[in-house]
Design a protein around this motif. Structure first.
Motif, PDB file in Angstrom:
ATOM      1  N   SER A 148      12.629   3.822  -3.382  1.00 59.42           N
ATOM      2  CA  SER A 148      12.615   2.663  -4.287  1.00 59.42           C
ATOM      3  C   SER A 148      11.274   2.598  -5.010  1.00 59.42           C
ATOM      4  N   ALA A 149      10.732   3.782  -5.349  1.00 59.66           N
ATOM      5  CA  ALA A 149       9.423   3.858  -5.997  1.00 59.66           C
ATOM      6  C   ALA A 149       9.443   3.038  -7.280  1.00 59.66           C
ATOM      7  N   ASN A 150       8.467   2.161  -7.393  1.00 56.63           N
ATOM      8  CA  ASN A 150       8.412   1.324  -8.574  1.00 56.63           C
ATOM      9  C   ASN A 150       6.996   1.131  -9.098  1.00 56.63           C
ATOM     10  N   THR A 151       6.038   1.882  -8.550  1.00 60.61           N
ATOM     11  CA  THR A 151       4.665   1.755  -9.007  1.00 60.61           C
ATOM     12  C   THR A 151       3.910   3.073  -8.815  1.00 60.61           C
ATOM     13  N   LEU A 152       2.879   3.241  -9.620  1.00 60.36           N
ATOM     14  CA  LEU A 152       1.987   4.399  -9.517  1.00 60.36           C
ATOM     15  C   LEU A 152       0.743   4.098 -10.332  1.00 60.36           C
ATOM     16  N   TRP A 153      -0.292   4.872 -10.091  1.00 65.33           N
ATOM     17  CA  TRP A 153      -1.529   4.774 -10.872  1.00 65.33           C
ATOM     18  C   TRP A 153      -1.691   6.072 -11.651  1.00 65.33           C
ATOM     19  N   ALA A 154      -2.064   5.956 -12.924  1.00 66.01           N
ATOM     20  CA  ALA A 154      -2.278   7.131 -13.779  1.00 66.01           C
ATOM     21  C   ALA A 154      -3.637   6.996 -14.461  1.00 66.01           C
ATOM     22  N   LEU A 155      -4.289   8.120 -14.653  1.00 64.69           N
ATOM     23  CA  LEU A 155      -5.547   8.117 -15.389  1.00 64.69           C
ATOM     24  C   LEU A 155      -5.265   7.654 -16.818  1.00 64.69           C
ATOM     25  N   GLU A 156      -6.004   6.673 -17.265  1.00 66.31           N
ATOM     26  CA  GLU A 156      -5.772   6.069 -18.579  1.00 66.31           C
ATOM     27  C   GLU A 156      -5.775   7.102 -19.710  1.00 66.31           C
ATOM     28  N   LYS A 157      -6.617   8.126 -19.591  1.00 65.65           N
ATOM     29  CA  LYS A 157      -6.698   9.153 -20.632  1.00 65.65           C
ATOM     30  C   LYS A 157      -5.654  10.254 -20.486  1.00 65.65           C
ATOM     31  N   ASN A 158      -4.841  10.213 -19.439  1.00 60.88           N
ATOM     32  CA  ASN A 158      -3.814  11.233 -19.230  1.00 60.88           C
ATOM     33  C   ASN A 158      -2.549  10.813 -19.980  1.00 60.88           C
ATOM     34  N   VAL A 159      -2.603  10.932 -21.292  1.00 56.30           N
ATOM     35  CA  VAL A 159      -1.518  10.432 -22.142  1.00 56.30           C
ATOM     36  C   VAL A 159      -0.206  11.180 -21.914  1.00 56.30           C
ATOM     37  N   ARG A 160      -0.271  12.444 -21.571  1.00 58.15           N
ATOM     38  CA  ARG A 160       0.963  13.195 -21.288  1.00 58.15           C
ATOM     39  C   ARG A 160       1.674  12.630 -20.072  1.00 58.15           C
ATOM     40  N   THR A 187       1.054  -1.679 -16.877  1.00 58.23           N
ATOM     41  CA  THR A 187       0.833  -3.093 -16.579  1.00 58.23           C
ATOM     42  C   THR A 187      -0.580  -3.467 -17.030  1.00 58.23           C
ATOM     43  N   GLU A 188      -0.966  -4.687 -16.776  1.00 63.84           N
ATOM     44  CA  GLU A 188      -2.321  -5.128 -17.107  1.00 63.84           C
ATOM     45  C   GLU A 188      -3.342  -4.693 -16.065  1.00 63.84           C
ATOM     46  N   ASP A 189      -2.874  -4.147 -14.949  1.00 63.56           N
ATOM     47  CA  ASP A 189      -3.778  -3.755 -13.866  1.00 63.56           C
ATOM     48  C   ASP A 189      -4.495  -2.453 -14.195  1.00 63.56           C
ATOM     49  N   ARG A 190      -5.813  -2.476 -14.059  1.00 71.19           N
ATOM     50  CA  ARG A 190      -6.655  -1.294 -14.232  1.00 71.19           C
ATOM     51  C   ARG A 190      -7.680  -1.302 -13.116  1.00 71.19           C
ATOM     52  N   LYS A 191      -8.140  -0.108 -12.777  1.00 68.37           N
ATOM     53  CA  LYS A 191      -9.225  -0.019 -11.801  1.00 68.37           C
ATOM     54  C   LYS A 191     -10.034   1.226 -12.124  1.00 68.37           C
ATOM     55  N   PRO A 192     -11.326   1.196 -11.802  1.00 69.85           N
ATOM     56  CA  PRO A 192     -12.152   2.380 -12.076  1.00 69.85           C
ATOM     57  C   PRO A 192     -11.756   3.541 -11.171  1.00 69.85           C
ATOM     58  N   GLU A 193     -11.780   4.737 -11.741  1.00 71.95           N
ATOM     59  CA  GLU A 193     -11.602   5.952 -10.941  1.00 71.95           C
ATOM     60  C   GLU A 193     -12.913   6.152 -10.195  1.00 71.95           C
ATOM     61  N   GLU A 194     -12.822   6.318  -8.903  1.00 69.06           N
ATOM     62  CA  GLU A 194     -13.994   6.389  -8.035  1.00 69.06           C
ATOM     63  C   GLU A 194     -15.038   7.381  -8.554  1.00 69.06           C
ATOM     64  N   ASP A 195     -16.279   6.935  -8.592  1.00 69.85           N
ATOM     65  CA  ASP A 195     -17.439   7.756  -8.967  1.00 69.85           C
ATOM     66  C   ASP A 195     -17.381   8.285 -10.396  1.00 69.85           C
ATOM     67  N   THR A 196     -16.669   7.583 -11.294  1.00 71.20           N
ATOM     68  CA  THR A 196     -16.602   8.005 -12.697  1.00 71.20           C
ATOM     69  C   THR A 196     -16.671   6.767 -13.598  1.00 71.20           C
ATOM     70  N   ASP A 197     -16.702   7.020 -14.903  1.00 68.78           N
ATOM     71  CA  ASP A 197     -16.649   5.938 -15.893  1.00 68.78           C
ATOM     72  C   ASP A 197     -15.232   5.744 -16.418  1.00 68.78           C
ATOM     73  N   GLU A 198     -14.280   6.458 -15.853  1.00 68.34           N
ATOM     74  CA  GLU A 198     -12.893   6.409 -16.319  1.00 68.34           C
ATOM     75  C   GLU A 198     -12.094   5.373 -15.540  1.00 68.34           C
ATOM     76  N   TYR A 199     -10.928   5.040 -16.097  1.00 68.56           N
ATOM     77  CA  TYR A 199     -10.071   4.024 -15.473  1.00 68.56           C
ATOM     78  C   TYR A 199      -8.666   4.563 -15.193  1.00 68.56           C
ATOM     79  N   LEU A 200      -8.088   3.991 -14.147  1.00 63.77           N
ATOM     80  CA  LEU A 200      -6.686   4.219 -13.821  1.00 63.77           C
ATOM     81  C   LEU A 200      -5.923   2.989 -14.286  1.00 63.77           C
ATOM     82  N   VAL A 201      -4.693   3.196 -14.741  1.00 58.83           N
ATOM     83  CA  VAL A 201      -3.808   2.086 -15.087  1.00 58.83           C
ATOM     84  C   VAL A 201      -2.629   2.107 -14.141  1.00 58.83           C
ATOM     85  N   ARG A 202      -2.192   0.919 -13.739  1.00 61.98           N
ATOM     86  CA  ARG A 202      -1.012   0.838 -12.887  1.00 61.98           C
ATOM     87  C   ARG A 202       0.211   0.818 -13.769  1.00 61.98           C
ATOM     88  N   MET A 203       1.187   1.624 -13.398  1.00 61.61           N
ATOM     89  CA  MET A 203       2.469   1.658 -14.096  1.00 61.61           C
ATOM     90  C   MET A 203       3.525   1.167 -13.133  1.00 61.61           C
TER      91      MET A 203
END
Length: 149
Positions: free
Chosen positions: A104-116, A129-145
């Motif tokens: 019943s998978a309904n969520t995942l986190w993806a790197l914001e810049k991983n458009v593919r 979704t509106e949820d974002r969090k920093p990727e550990e030890d980087t300046d990049e963000y993950l977005v929750r889908m």
């Protein structure tokens, strides 16, 4: 042989590590440019040990050769990777559908810049979704889908 999604076993770990490392280097190295990590830390033996601990929640797409891997826990897709030269053949879609149907998978986190990856998940019913969090030890963000609302 019929297309099969089956539980991963210890004998699959080297192949799983290869698939994940190849994808990380192709998709994430251009963003992060961390030579020490991508060519020093990210090795087959090291990744085999990381994923050995997750064997109970790993599935592989195996039609005679392991071509893709899914890591799902609870209702979350933790990882989904397909051998890059085999992408576009429905392997990732089959693994994702397996996660939706069996976990019943309904969520995942993806790197914001991983458009593919984001586009792939959107084609399969997930949305950012509106949820974002920093990727550990980087300046990049993950977005929750999420699927559904």
């Amino acid at each position: 042989m019929t297309n099969v999604i089956r539980p991963a076993v210890a004998a699959d770990l080297a192949r799983i590590a290869e698939i994940i490392i190849t994808n990380y280097r192709l998709n994430f190295y251009p963003i992060f440019r961390d030579d020490a990590f991508y060519f020093g830390v990210l090795t087959v033996p090291a990744q085999m040990e990381v994923y050995r601990e997750a064997l109970g929640s790993l599935w592989v797409y195996d039609d005679g050769v392991v071509k893709g891997v899914l890591h799902a826990e609870g209702q979350e897709v933790k990882k989904l990777f397909v051998e890059p030269v085999l992408q576009g053949q429905g392997i990732g879609a089959a693994l994702l559908e397996f996660a939706v149907q069996n976990y019943s998978a309904n969520t995942l986190w993806a790197l914001e810049k991983n458009v593919r990856a984001i586009a792939f998940y959107e084609r399969h019913g997930f949305h950012i979704t509106e949820d974002r969090k920093p990727e550990e030890d980087t300046d990049e963000y993950l977005v929750r889908m999420a699927r559904g609302k």
